[in-house]
Write an enzyme that holds these catalytic residues in place. Structure first.
Site, PDB file in Angstrom:
ATOM      1  N   PRO A  96       0.825  -1.221   0.000  1.00  0.00           N
ATOM      2  CA  PRO A  96       0.000   0.000   0.000  1.00  0.00           C
ATOM      3  C   PRO A  96       0.856   1.265   0.000  1.00  0.00           C
ATOM      4  O   PRO A  96       0.341   2.357  -0.208  1.00  0.00           O
ATOM      5  CB  PRO A  96      -0.816  -0.122   1.297  1.00  0.00           C
ATOM      6  CG  PRO A  96      -0.124  -1.135   2.125  1.00  0.00           C
ATOM      7  CD  PRO A  96       0.626  -2.034   1.196  1.00  0.00           C
ATOM      8  N   GLU A 106       2.278  -8.458   8.290  1.00  0.00           N
ATOM      9  CA  GLU A 106       2.586  -7.019   8.347  1.00  0.00           C
ATOM     10  C   GLU A 106       3.430  -6.559   7.163  1.00  0.00           C
ATOM     11  O   GLU A 106       3.879  -5.419   7.110  1.00  0.00           O
ATOM     12  CB  GLU A 106       3.304  -6.674   9.660  1.00  0.00           C
ATOM     13  CG  GLU A 106       2.405  -6.722  10.882  1.00  0.00           C
ATOM     14  CD  GLU A 106       1.126  -5.897  10.704  1.00  0.00           C
ATOM     15  OE1 GLU A 106       1.222  -4.748  10.257  1.00  0.00           O
ATOM     16  OE2 GLU A 106       0.049  -6.426  11.002  1.00  0.00           O
ATOM     17  N   ARG A 157      -4.818  -7.136 -20.982  1.00  0.00           N
ATOM     18  CA  ARG A 157      -5.787  -6.744 -22.006  1.00  0.00           C
ATOM     19  C   ARG A 157      -5.236  -5.689 -22.956  1.00  0.00           C
ATOM     20  O   ARG A 157      -5.841  -5.403 -23.982  1.00  0.00           O
ATOM     21  CB  ARG A 157      -7.106  -6.308 -21.359  1.00  0.00           C
ATOM     22  CG  ARG A 157      -7.030  -5.055 -20.529  1.00  0.00           C
ATOM     23  CD  ARG A 157      -8.250  -4.933 -19.634  1.00  0.00           C
ATOM     24  NE  ARG A 157      -9.509  -4.877 -20.364  1.00  0.00           N
ATOM     25  CZ  ARG A 157      -9.931  -3.837 -21.052  1.00  0.00           C
ATOM     26  NH1 ARG A 157      -9.185  -2.759 -21.112  1.00  0.00           N
ATOM     27  NH2 ARG A 157     -11.080  -3.863 -21.683  1.00  0.00           N
ATOM     28  N   ASP A 175     -11.634   2.588 -24.323  1.00  0.00           N
ATOM     29  CA  ASP A 175     -11.800   2.416 -22.876  1.00  0.00           C
ATOM     30  C   ASP A 175     -11.660   3.726 -22.114  1.00  0.00           C
ATOM     31  O   ASP A 175     -11.018   4.658 -22.590  1.00  0.00           O
ATOM     32  CB  ASP A 175     -10.711   1.478 -22.341  1.00  0.00           C
ATOM     33  CG  ASP A 175     -11.110   0.031 -22.450  1.00  0.00           C
ATOM     34  OD1 ASP A 175     -12.304  -0.245 -22.571  1.00  0.00           O
ATOM     35  OD2 ASP A 175     -10.198  -0.822 -22.411  1.00  0.00           O
TER      36      ASP A 175
END
Ligand code: SAM
Length: 250
Positions: free
Chosen positions: A88, A116, A154, A169
């Site tokens: 993150p 963690e 893709r 897109d």
């Protein structure tokens, strides 16, 4: 392009490689996808892959030795690949990054953390880039790696059924995609816009342009601030503002 996922839960990711667009891309030899179980590289008879954090605190940290061995094994098979740590704390993943990685076409080795996270010494010595899929914390990096693989795969020519689909897109040229409709022509009293049934390609193109612009303006105006309007878009905006003017005056 090779995708290798280093994980403690290979079954989670294996099933992803066995379905849909990804599996078709693999069948067509356009991409390869496989997992390496980090636990296979543990150094003791208990197959330990985690340990308590130095300095105390809650949770466990993934040990460096099995991770190092797993990364080196993956690198041996695909030396060109970039090693990407799912965290993150990494650079935020977006469509631009998906294009960058697809065009670089080097192959990717994903390191999926659990607990963690991983010992910092692996992050600083063996990882080429840290990537996050958003400002939230999940229990593991597997979902993040699948999100990234899916959006890159893709973009690789031939993986999608139609090469045109990716061109319109959302996020291409900082615009959201136009509204889409399929059969039936009328659903719950709601009709498909006439122009889409007209067969007039230019009118359809213009309708889609306007639909895309309207959606971007209403849903993600920040994207419009990122790139200039082209001449056609300016014309559309001018017409809208004239229409709004009349509306306000009435
Ligand atoms: N303690 C870490 C922190 O606060 O930065 C979070 C660890 S998280 C519980 C466990 C693992 O999930 C991470 O090592 C990472 O691989 C993965 N992960 C969690 N959230 C993620 C995100 N937003 N993007 C990418 N990977 C993520």
């Amino acid at each position: 392009m090779n995708f290798t996922v280093l994980t403690l839960f290979p079954k989670l990711v294996d099933s992803f490689f066995e379905h849909g667009m990804i599996s078709r891309g693999i069948e067509k030899n356009l991409i390869t996808g496989h997992c390496i179980n980090i636990r296979d590289f543990s150094c003791d008879r208990h197959n330990t892959v985690d340990d308590r954090p130095y300095g105390g605190g809650s949770g466990m940290v993934m040990k460096p030795e099995p991770l190092q061995a797993a990364i080196l094994a993956a690198k041996k098979k695909a030396p060109e690949s970039l090693v990407v740590l799912m965290t993150p704390q990494g650079n935020r993943f977006n469509q631009e990054k998906a294009f960058e990685l697809a065009w670089r076409n080097k192959g990717l080795i994903f390191v999926c953390g659990r607990y963690e996270g991983i010992d910092e010494r692996i992050a600083t010595t063996l990882v080429d880039e840290e990537i996050s899929i958003g400002d939230y914390v999940m229990t593991g990096g597997e979902l993040a790696s699948m999100v990234i693989i899916d959006s890159i795969a893709r973009l690789i020519p031939g993986v999608l059924g139609s090469s045109e689909s990716a061109k319109s897109d959302s996020f291409i040229d900082d615009r959201l995609e136009y509204a889409q409709y399929t059969r039936p022509e009328e659903f719950e009293g709601l009709k498909v816009p006439e122009v889409l049934l007209s067969g007039n390609h230019e009118k359809i193109r213009l309708w889609r342009k306007e639909s895309s612009l309207k959606r971007t303006f209403l849903k993600r105006v920040d994207l419009l601030h990122k790139s200039r309007l082209n001449a056609e878009e300016k014309k559309i905006f001018k017409r809208w503002s004239q229409e709004l003017e009349t509306f306000v005056r009435e």
